[in-house]
Structures are given as C-alpha cells and as structure tokens.
Write a protein that holds these residues in place. Structure first.
Motif, PDB file in Angstrom:
ATOM      1  N   THR A   1      11.379  14.269 -17.331  1.00 14.21           N
ATOM      2  CA  THR A   1      10.179  13.579 -16.365  1.00 14.21           C
ATOM      3  C   THR A   1       9.872  13.569 -15.874  1.00 14.21           C
ATOM      4  N   LYS A   2      10.514  14.548 -14.377  1.00 17.78           N
ATOM      5  CA  LYS A   2       9.540  14.501 -13.392  1.00 17.78           C
ATOM      6  C   LYS A   2       8.905  16.002 -13.439  1.00 17.78           C
ATOM      7  N   ILE A   3       9.322  16.810 -13.989  1.00 20.63           N
ATOM      8  CA  ILE A   3       8.681  17.731 -14.038  1.00 20.63           C
ATOM      9  C   ILE A   3       7.443  17.194 -14.845  1.00 20.63           C
ATOM     10  N   GLY A   4       7.135  16.493 -15.888  1.00 18.57           N
ATOM     11  CA  GLY A   4       6.129  16.727 -16.512  1.00 18.57           C
ATOM     12  C   GLY A   4       5.324  14.976 -16.026  1.00 18.57           C
ATOM     13  N   GLU A   5       5.744  14.580 -15.360  1.00 15.14           N
ATOM     14  CA  GLU A   5       4.790  13.750 -14.618  1.00 15.14           C
ATOM     15  C   GLU A   5       4.162  14.304 -12.722  1.00 15.14           C
ATOM     16  N   SER A   6       5.220  15.075 -13.226  1.00 17.32           N
ATOM     17  CA  SER A   6       4.123  15.479 -11.342  1.00 17.32           C
ATOM     18  C   SER A   6       3.533  17.189 -12.299  1.00 17.32           C
ATOM     19  N   PHE A   7       2.784  17.383 -13.529  1.00 17.94           N
ATOM     20  CA  PHE A   7       2.542  18.527 -14.490  1.00 17.94           C
ATOM     21  C   PHE A   7       1.189  17.196 -14.422  1.00 17.94           C
ATOM     22  N   LEU A   8       1.415  16.165 -15.427  1.00 15.18           N
ATOM     23  CA  LEU A   8      -0.093  15.289 -15.072  1.00 15.18           C
ATOM     24  C   LEU A   8      -0.963  14.883 -14.238  1.00 15.18           C
ATOM     25  N   ARG A   9      -0.304  14.817 -12.895  1.00 18.20           N
ATOM     26  CA  ARG A   9      -0.397  14.823 -10.929  1.00 18.20           C
ATOM     27  C   ARG A   9      -2.081  15.408 -11.442  1.00 18.20           C
ATOM     28  N   ASP A  10      -0.777  17.048 -11.270  1.00 15.22           N
ATOM     29  CA  ASP A  10      -1.676  18.167 -10.517  1.00 15.22           C
ATOM     30  C   ASP A  10      -2.838  18.244 -11.960  1.00 15.22           C
ATOM     31  N   MET A  11      -2.417  18.207 -12.790  1.00 17.94           N
ATOM     32  CA  MET A  11      -3.676  17.743 -14.122  1.00 17.94           C
ATOM     33  C   MET A  11      -4.591  16.626 -14.010  1.00 17.94           C
ATOM     34  N   ARG A  12      -4.676  15.503 -13.704  1.00 17.82           N
ATOM     35  CA  ARG A  12      -5.870  14.412 -12.848  1.00 17.82           C
ATOM     36  C   ARG A  12      -6.234  14.879 -12.189  1.00 17.82           C
ATOM     37  N   LEU A  13      -5.734  16.313 -11.116  1.00 18.05           N
ATOM     38  CA  LEU A  13      -6.167  16.058 -10.144  1.00 18.05           C
ATOM     39  C   LEU A  13      -7.675  17.097  -9.903  1.00 18.05           C
ATOM     40  N   ARG A  14      -7.487  17.983 -11.210  1.00 13.70           N
ATOM     41  CA  ARG A  14      -7.542  19.523 -11.368  1.00 13.70           C
ATOM     42  C   ARG A  14      -8.933  18.141 -12.119  1.00 13.70           C
ATOM     43  N   VAL A  15      -8.702  18.003 -12.990  1.00 12.49           N
ATOM     44  CA  VAL A  15     -10.149  17.335 -13.807  1.00 12.49           C
ATOM     45  C   VAL A  15     -10.646  16.355 -12.957  1.00 12.49           C
ATOM     46  N   PHE A  16      -9.869  15.633 -12.613  1.00  8.92           N
ATOM     47  CA  PHE A  16     -10.544  14.445 -11.583  1.00  8.92           C
ATOM     48  C   PHE A  16     -12.103  15.862 -10.495  1.00  8.92           C
ATOM     49  N   GLY A  17     -11.453  16.871 -10.140  1.00 10.79           N
ATOM     50  CA  GLY A  17     -12.360  17.716  -8.583  1.00 10.79           C
ATOM     51  C   GLY A  17     -13.210  18.124  -9.864  1.00 10.79           C
ATOM     52  N   HIS A  18     -12.638  18.908 -11.186  1.00  9.20           N
ATOM     53  CA  HIS A  18     -13.601  19.368 -11.315  1.00  9.20           C
ATOM     54  C   HIS A  18     -14.585  19.094 -12.232  1.00  9.20           C
ATOM     55  N   LEU A  19     -14.754  17.624 -12.455  1.00  7.29           N
ATOM     56  CA  LEU A  19     -15.483  16.487 -12.787  1.00  7.29           C
ATOM     57  C   LEU A  19     -16.573  16.515 -11.093  1.00  7.29           C
ATOM     58  N   LEU A  20     -16.269  15.612 -10.335  1.00  8.98           N
ATOM     59  CA  LEU A  20     -16.760  16.074  -9.111  1.00  8.98           C
ATOM     60  C   LEU A  20     -17.497  17.340  -8.768  1.00  8.98           C
ATOM     61  N   GLY A  21     -17.255  18.133  -9.001  1.00 13.10           N
ATOM     62  CA  GLY A  21     -18.352  19.318  -9.241  1.00 13.10           C
ATOM     63  C   GLY A  21     -18.897  19.856  -9.865  1.00 13.10           C
ATOM     64  N   GLN A  22     -19.561  19.564 -11.127  1.00  9.83           N
ATOM     65  CA  GLN A  22     -20.302  19.802 -11.978  1.00  9.83           C
ATOM     66  C   GLN A  22     -21.457  19.280 -11.691  1.00  9.83           C
ATOM     67  N   PRO A  23     -22.904  19.492 -11.872  1.00 10.75           N
ATOM     68  CA  PRO A  23     -23.753  19.175 -11.178  1.00 10.75           C
ATOM     69  C   PRO A  23     -24.430  18.461 -12.255  1.00 10.75           C
ATOM     70  N   MET A  24     -25.528  17.436 -12.161  1.00 16.76           N
ATOM     71  CA  MET A  24     -26.076  16.538 -12.525  1.00 16.76           C
ATOM     72  C   MET A  24     -26.103  16.656 -14.276  1.00 16.76           C
ATOM     73  N   ALA A  25     -26.809  17.746 -14.225  1.00 14.93           N
ATOM     74  CA  ALA A  25     -26.906  18.410 -15.365  1.00 14.93           C
ATOM     75  C   ALA A  25     -26.252  17.833 -16.569  1.00 14.93           C
ATOM     76  N   PHE A  26     -24.830  18.460 -16.129  1.00 13.50           N
ATOM     77  CA  PHE A  26     -23.468  18.246 -16.740  1.00 13.50           C
ATOM     78  C   PHE A  26     -23.230  16.042 -17.091  1.00 13.50           C
ATOM     79  N   TYR A  27     -24.156  15.985 -16.891  1.00 16.68           N
ATOM     80  CA  TYR A  27     -23.405  14.185 -16.878  1.00 16.68           C
ATOM     81  C   TYR A  27     -24.990  13.675 -17.913  1.00 16.68           C
ATOM     82  N   ASP A  28     -25.541  14.320 -17.518  1.00 18.59           N
ATOM     83  CA  ASP A  28     -26.624  14.252 -18.805  1.00 18.59           C
ATOM     84  C   ASP A  28     -26.408  14.241 -20.238  1.00 18.59           C
TER      85      ASP A  28
END
Length: 603
Positions: free
Chosen positions: A107-134
């Motif tokens: 559980t500790k490994i898995g939840e840490s993995f999910l935490r890292d995944m959430r951070l990576r996905v959120f950071g990746h989304l914020l780095g996308q241009p407006m065309a991506f959201y279009d």
C-alpha cells in the motif's frame, strides 16, 4: 493452515473491449510502471521477500501437522508433538505478521506511486498550450485524475497483494505436493484444469453480465435524474404515469441484469467447491490405499487435504482479479498516453531570453485552430515599444486569436511573431511570461486569500511586494478596509468578492508580474458602473510605461488608444488613429457610428 476464501464480489468489475490491452501493450505498460518504481526499488525488493516468507509460512502449517501426526501422535512422542504444536503456532503468528506487513508495504509503495503519478499528470496538464484544451474535453481530462486513478487505487489497496500471494501460493503448493508424493499430487491436479477452464469461462461470461448491469444502472439513474429535473414539465402535462412506466421498464431491465449476474456466479462457485470436495474425497480414498500399502503416511494424507485450499482458492481469486488488473492496466495506459502528449509550445534547445523592450512584429501570420478553417490569413503588423494598440471587430473576427498569438498562447500556423527581433518560438518560456502578461476579461481567482491570489503574479513574492502592487494601481485601501484585509478568503472562484473586486485582484496580479507587454481583454466590459471607474483607474495606472494590446469591446477604449486595428475576415482591414479612421469613413467609422448611436439610444 487454511486461508479464508470469499465470494469476491468487490472485484466484479465490468471491462469494455476498448479497455482490454493486448500482450504487447500490457508488457509495455508493466515495463514503464517498473521504471517509475525505480525510487522505491529497495522497498519493492523487501516486499517481494516478505511475500515469499508469507507464502512459506502458509505452507509451513500443514507440514507441522504432518510432522505432529507421523512423529508425535503415531510414534506416541509427546516431545515431537510439542515441537509440532509450537512450530505450528510460530508459523501461524509469522503468517499473521507477514500478511499485515506485506499489505502495509504494498500500500505504501502503491500510494506513493499514485501520488507521483498525480503530480506528473497535473504538472503535464498545466504545461499544455491552449490548443491542447481546444481539442480535449475537460470531463475526459478530469476522468484521468479520478476514475483512472481510482482503478489503480483499488488494485493498490488489495488487488496487487492478492494477485501476488495467490500466484506464489499456487506455484509453491504444486511444487511442495509433487515433491512429497507425485501420485497424490497427480490426484489433486486432475481437477485443477477443470477449475481453470471454468474460471476462464466465468471471467468472460461475468464480464458481459457486469457490463449489462452497469449499463442498466446507468439507464435507471439517468431516467431518475431526468424525471426529477423535469418534474415541473411532467406535472404540467400530466405525464406522471408515462414516466413511471418508462422508469418501470428500465428498473425491470436492471433486475433482469442483476439476476443474470447472480446466475453466472451461482454455477461457477459450486463448481469450484465441488472440485475441492471431490478432490478431497479422492485424496482420502486413494491415500488410504497408499497408507495401507505403506507408500505414504497418515500425516501426508492430512497435509494434502489441508493444502487443497491452496490449489483451488488461488485459481478462483485470480480469475476474479483478472478484470480488476486489466482495468488498472488500461487506466495506466491512458495516463501514460496523456503524459506522452507533446506540448506544441515546448521550449526549444538553445532558447534565448526575450529583451525587456522592443517592437512586436507580426510577420505574414496565418493561423488555424483545426488545420482546416483559417482564422487569420497573411496578417502583418508592427507594434512600437510603449504603444497602445486596440483590436476591434465583430465577434469571431479573429481579434482575440491575434492577441493570443502575440502572447504565445498559440503558435502561428505560418509566419512568425517577434519581439525585439527574436521569434517568440526561440525564446525561453520564463522570459516570455515575464515580458508578456495576459489579463483576461473576467478575473479568475483561486481558493485562498486576496494576498495569495495577487502573489500568483510572481513566484516568491513577499507580502511587501503584494502591498506595493496593490498600491501601484491604487486599490490597496479598498482591500485593506475589508474586515480581514488582504487575508480575506475569496472562496471558490472568488465568489466572496464582486466582479469588480475580482478584476482588481487580477490587475494587481499583473502589476506584481511587472511585464513589459500587456494583453488586455477589455477588463471593464462586464462590470457594473459602481466598480467600473475604479477598475478604469487601476487599468490606467497599470498601462503606464508599457506596450499594451487591448481587445476592445467598447469603442471608448479604442478611442483612447494610440492606434486602432480593425480585424475582420481573417485580416487587418484598417489600421490608424481613431480620428483618422473615423474620417476615412470605412469599416471602423461604421462601427463607431453604430456604437455611438447605441449609447445615445440607451441614455
């Protein structure tokens, strides 16, 4: 030592065909997930060791029972019997401790993995241009962070432990039984293929049944929601009975789907139970003959009977876990696909900083959002350092698009936009955001205080910097006199403040950023007269000494600009000072006359 079984209802996950991964995709997802687990390599190895020890502890129980019967009870040796009892107690306690430890570790490994995944996905989304959201739907993006992460979390919390321990237990049990008595092991393994075939059939049939249940539940809930939302219309036209009949049909269909799913389970679990009972009877019967012929001992027969659960229960649980693991694999695949999306506005290698001052040159720019419909075609414009230019034109003419291109929220399809002679595509993103700032038509505030929202303008800004920015545009006293001052919580999307106050915070944010170029989407177009003048004064202070591009919804704004660009039909039709364009009698003169006439009529 027998483990607890279970019906496995919590693993009844319906899996769409589109979510099923082929072997190649599954291997790729597993390898990539393994690379992401690199920082937790030590914990993963420790978890593997604990799982193996737990499996050995489970197998140790029947071995001690065998020893106690053969060398204690039958040999009338109290000492050996005591050894067997103590040994059984030790492995039982060890199994309990190791079971808890492996759950906590996974559980500790898995939840840490999910935490890292959430951070990576959120950071990746914020780095996308407006065309991506279009292109992408907001709901689809949110589902990546909700339903897909939930699928992974279900596996992390229990599924992964069950999968690994059941797999290890099945393999280790077969090895143990074959090693002790190949003849009795063959008797035990006769029924195993039948259970495996039944499990495969159950997995396929149950998936169809649970898909049907999911669809029927969706229909029932949609009808319920629609009925409640449209209750006024239903009552107004006397349609209660028709709506009840409609709901009854969907409700009955849901009942039928649930009964089908129950029937699927009703034939499968008895098959597994019967296989276990029949195998137990065969082991006892054939084992009795072997004991009679002195080929095996009574303790060995007992060991085999106790170990049968370790053969059939893992197959049953692995079958039920299959869809859960497939669902998690599909979720990981979607998340990796999102992370692989390349940003069209990524910083180029060797990018240079933009100069703090310089002309903005729009050079033969053509732009299309979807690759087909041209919004701007062959547009050229030079904006001088410190100049204020207003873009005017009808809705959909392309004026907002041109302003977004200047701010590099999009890149031109053809042509180039330069500042101080440097193509914006060759500039570092940090210098680009420092030099050019966009203030939207409606000030968007985040949950937090007024000071927190102003501080967004510049990372690392101090409280004194925030105060200075508010004073610069002349609104510090306005917010300082609130009961909590700058510590006032604005609540979600700034709902605690008025539209004008939200815009003032947005302007203070831009003042804190201190850009050289301001792109303004008419900040006073949606304000009430009570706050409009205050925002106007703040805007005047903010624009002082900067290059300003204004998307003018009100032509009074264009009237105060140094030059006006009339944007329509994908190009700049007219360009000049306000009085020059009015005297020209062209498109701008017509727009200004229409706007002036509207004001006169309103007054």
């Amino acid at each position: 030592m027998r483990r607890g079984g279970g019906g496995g209802g919590m693993w009844n996950i319906a899996l769409d065909e589109d979510d099923k991964l082929d072997a190649k995709e599954a291997r790729r997802v597993v390898k990539r997930a393994g690379r992401m687990l690199g920082p937790y390599r030590g914990a993963v190895i420790l978890t593997g060791v604990v799982m193996v020890l737990y499996t050995l502890a489970i197998l140790g129980g029947p071995l001690f029972v065998r020893y106690g019967i053969d060398h204690g009870v039958r040999a009338h040796s109290m000492r050996n019997l005591t050894y067997a009892v103590v040994g059984y107690g030790i492995v039982a306690i060890a199994a309990l401790v190791l079971s808890r430890s492996q759950i906590l570790l996974v559980t500790k490994i898995g939840e840490s993995f999910l935490r890292d995944m959430r951070l990576r996905v959120f950071g990746h989304l914020l780095g996308q241009p407006m065309a991506f959201y279009d292109r992408e739907q907001t709901g689809k993006l949110v589902s990546r962070m909700t339903s897909d992460i939930d699928s992974l979390q279900e596996v992390v919390q229990q599924g992964l432990v069950m999968f690994m321990t059941n797999g290890l237990l099945l393999v280790f049990t077969v090895v143990l039984l074959v090693g002790i008595s190949p003849v009795l092991a063959a008797v035990c393994l006769v029924a195993l293929p039948i259970v495996i075939v039944a499990s495969i059939k159950f997995r396929r049939t149950s998936n169809k049944a649970y898909l049907e249940v999911r669809d029927r539940i969706g229909q029932t809930l949609a009808t319920l929601q629609e009925g409640i939302a449209g209750v006024r219309v239903i009552q107004a036209f006397g349609q209660q009975e028709n709506q009840i009949d409609r709901f009854r049909r969907y409700n009955t269909a849901q009942l039928d789907a649930n009964l089908w799913a129950t029937k699927v389970s009703a034939w499968y679990f008895p098959v597994v139970e019967f296989a276990g009972v029949a195998t137990t009877a065969a082991v006892v019967g054939i084992g009795g003959l072997l004991v009679h012929n002195k080929m095996v001992t009574i303790g060995t027969i007992t060991l085999f009977v106790l170990s049968l659960a370790n053969l059939f229960e893992p197959v049953q649980q692995l079958s039920q876990l299959f869809n859960t693991l497939q669902s998690a694999g599909a979720a990981l695949n979607k998340l990796f696909g999102l992370l692989d999306t390349k940003s069209e506005l990524a910083e180029k290698p060797g990018a240079v900083d933009l100069p703090s001052h310089g002309e903005i040159e729009v050079d033969r720019v053509t732009f299309t959002y979807n690759g087909r419909d041209v919004v701007l075609r062959d547009v050229s414009l030079t904006i001088h350092d410190g100049e204020r230019v207003a873009f005017v034109g009808p809705t959909g003419a392309g004026k907002s698009t041109l302003a977004k291109l200047v701010a590099r929220l999009y890149d031109p399809t053809e042509g180039a936009i330069r500042m101080g002679g440097i193509d914006l595509r060759d500039a570092t993103l940090s210098s680009l955001r420092e030099r050019i700032c966009v203030v939207p038509q409606e000030g968007f505030l985040f949950y937090g205080t007024i000071a927190d929202n102003v501080r967004i303008g510049r990372q690392g800004a101090t409280d004194d910097d925030v105060v200075a920015a508010l004073k610069l545009i002349g609104v510090y006293e306005h917010f300082a006199h609130l009961p909590d001052g700058l510590a006032t919580e604005v609540q979600e999307r700034g709902s605690r403040l008025s539209a004008g106050e939200r815009q003032l915070v947005s302007l203070a944010r831009a003042a804190l950023a201190n850009p050289d170029v301001l792109v303004l989407d008419e900040a006073t177009s949606n304000l009430d007269p009570g706050t409009e003048s205050e925002v106007e004064h703040a805007l005047t202070a903010l624009m002082e000494g900067r290059t300003v591009i204004v998307i003018a919804h009100r032509l009074s704004t264009a009237e105060r600009a140094d030059r006006v660009a009339v944007v329509d039909a994908g190009g700049i039709l007219e360009l000049g000072r306000h009085d020059e364009l009015v005297a020209l009698g062209g498109r701008y003169a017509a727009l200004f006359a229409s706007w002036s006439g509207g004001l006169a009529t309103a007054s």
